[in-house]
Write an enzyme that holds these catalytic residues in place. Structure first.
Site, PDB file in Angstrom:
ATOM      1  N   HIS A 168       9.958   3.638   0.869  1.00  0.00           N
ATOM      2  CA  HIS A 168       9.947   3.283  -0.556  1.00  0.00           C
ATOM      3  C   HIS A 168      11.229   2.570  -0.993  1.00  0.00           C
ATOM      4  CE1 HIS A 168       8.589   3.153  -4.547  1.00  0.00           C
ATOM      5  NE2 HIS A 168       8.181   4.387  -4.720  1.00  0.00           N
ATOM      6  N   ASP A 387     -10.920  -4.014   2.120  1.00  0.00           N
ATOM      7  CA  ASP A 387     -12.060  -3.994   3.031  1.00  0.00           C
ATOM      8  C   ASP A 387     -11.661  -4.727   4.309  1.00  0.00           C
ATOM      9  OD1 ASP A 387     -14.438  -4.302   4.405  1.00  0.00           O
ATOM     10  OD2 ASP A 387     -15.504  -5.298   2.772  1.00  0.00           O
TER      11      ASP A 387
END
Length: 462
Positions: A168, A387
């Site tokens: 992060h 996807d």
């Protein structure tokens, strides 16, 4: 769950001519060094069971993911590097194609043949997910010696679980989902990604900040550290109709100061803030803090492109007395939130950075304020469009890292439209009250029946 790791490899950019690249971490990046790795979990169900049989799974799924990863890392090569410090203690991201110590992205393949997609669709807790997402409780500072991105792909009885841990200190949510959508785009057959990342961190902030950090700190360390509260997690799914109801109720009172109508974000988060505060049973004079980790790409002057790769977030803090939230309608909390967000302009962003640079403070992930409700992630991220070629995810969740009392993550609802999923961590007795709150869940009793609720399924919960 019986989970077996079957392989561990490291994936580097396919293009070997990148050479050596260095990017100094900015003031937007550095405060998050003591956070844990940012974890994401995506769950996919396969319609064709033959896709899960060997060698089809290995050749058509695993190798496809790895090949696509090697390709997309040509553009996002910072994720294949590591953290480093120069002689003055200034942190940077470093990539060197010729340095074997920089091993790229760690890629784990695992199998859990007795676990189905349905077993992992639970909306309570994250304990079931911990073995499916790597780097639990690993500090971002450990990126000095660990990969900046670790991916675990687990073959299930009827699908695939993908757990990812991103450092992060290197990137925020906007950059995370830009990378994920680009990787998926390549795996679906694209030759190049449609949106290139903007990699020049110096354009965001070019100030050298020297930090004397050598080892990660345990956020609960210290002889006098109080025992942290035992937390539970829950996902509340707010349907289109629920969001419309919350927003219309919040905007039913016209602000007297001429401020703009309350946004969906302001309406929903203030709704949650108010009801969490009520469930906590705070005294009227107790202060409760609202915190949002806000994207500053469009707040700075000049604005940074949406494709900027790195952290461009700042925590916006505001607060009020618990009694005021309880005594007023939803427009009161929304107004408090709105004013804080509107006030956080380029001047405030710069002032915050300058103040931090004079006296750096490395935040711990729990430093969000007293009796807080804090917001991370965003329903703007198109998480259900990731996807890879076998369909959209069944669910998207956060892992167990960086959770504290009152932390919530907002996600695009799978149902589409303006539906929003709210993943929140609270003390057990507070969560129990929240789950029973008809007002919070938008359950209205009429002739003994429940109508209109957060999920459109008759009980407000999944």
């Amino acid at each position: 769950m019986k989970i077996k790791i079957t392989s561990k490899t490291h994936v580097k950019p396919n293009n070997p001519i990148l050479g050596k690249q260095q990017f100094q971490l900015t003031t937007f990046d550095l405060p998050y060094l003591a956070f844990y790795y940012n974890q994401k979990f995506l769950l996919y169900k396969f319609q064709n069971p033959l896709d899960l049989e060997e060698p089809t799974f290995q050749n058509d799924i695993v190798e496809k993911l790895k090949d696509g990863l090697g390709s997309v890392l040509e553009d996002f090569y910072q994720l294949a590097g590591k953290l480093a410090k120069d002689d003055e203690g200034v942190f940077r991201v470093e990539y060197d194609a010729d340095n074997e110590e920089i091993n790229g992205v760690e890629f784990l393949v695992a199998e859990a043949p007795d676990v189905s997609v349905g077993d992992l669709m639970v909306e309570d807790g994250t304990a079931k997910l911990e073995e499916l997402i790597p780097y639990n409780r690993i500090s971002n500072l450990e990126g000095l010696s660990r990969p900046l991105l670790v991916i675990q792909v687990t073959k299930l009885k009827d699908g695939l679980a993908m757990g990812l841990s991103f450092n992060h200190a290197v990137l925020d949510g906007t950059s995370t989902w830009h990378f994920m959508s680009s990787w998926a785009e390549i795996c679906r057959g694209a030759k190049t990604i449609s949106t290139q990342p903007f990699l020049d961190r110096a354009k965001a902030r070019d100030t050298r900040v020297k930090l004397d950090l050598t080892a990660p700190k345990d956020p609960n360390a210290g002889d006098d550290a109080a025992e942290p509260p035992q937390l539970v997690e829950k996902v509340f799914r707010f349907s289109d109709s629920a969001i419309h109801t919350i927003k219309s109720r919040t905007n039913s009172v016209i602000p007297s100061d001429g401020s703009k109508p309350f946004s969906t974000f302001q309406s929903l988060t203030s709704h949650i803030w108010r009801h969490v505060t009520l469930a906590r049973g705070l005294k009227p004079e107790d202060i409760t803090v609202f915190t949002v980790f806000a994207d500053c790409r469009r707040r700075v002057d000049p604005p940074m492109p949406e494709e900027y790769f790195g952290n461009m977030i700042q925590a916006i803090f505001t607060g009020t007395a618990a009694g005021l939230l309880a005594a007023h309608g939803p427009e009161f909390g929304a107004s408090v939130v709105q004013k804080a967000i509107v006030a956080h302009d380029a001047r405030v962003v710069d002032a915050r950075n300058e103040e931090w640079e004079k006296s750096p403070k490395i935040f711990q992930f729990k430093d969000a304020g007293v009796n807080c409700v804090a917001v991370g992630s965003s329903p703007r991220f198109k998480v259900y469009e990731v996807d890879f070629g076998w369909g959209k995810p069944e669910t998207v969740r956060s892992g167990s890292n960086n959770r504290f009392n009152g932390m919530m993550y907002l996600y695009q609802g799978k149902a589409g439209g303006i539906s929003i999923d709210v993943e929140i961590s609270l003390e057990a007795h507070v969560m129990e009250k929240l789950e029973k709150s008809k007002e919070f869940l938008l359950i209205e009793e009429e002739d003994g029946k429940s109508n209109g609720n957060a999920n459109g399924n008759g009980n407000g919960l999944v």
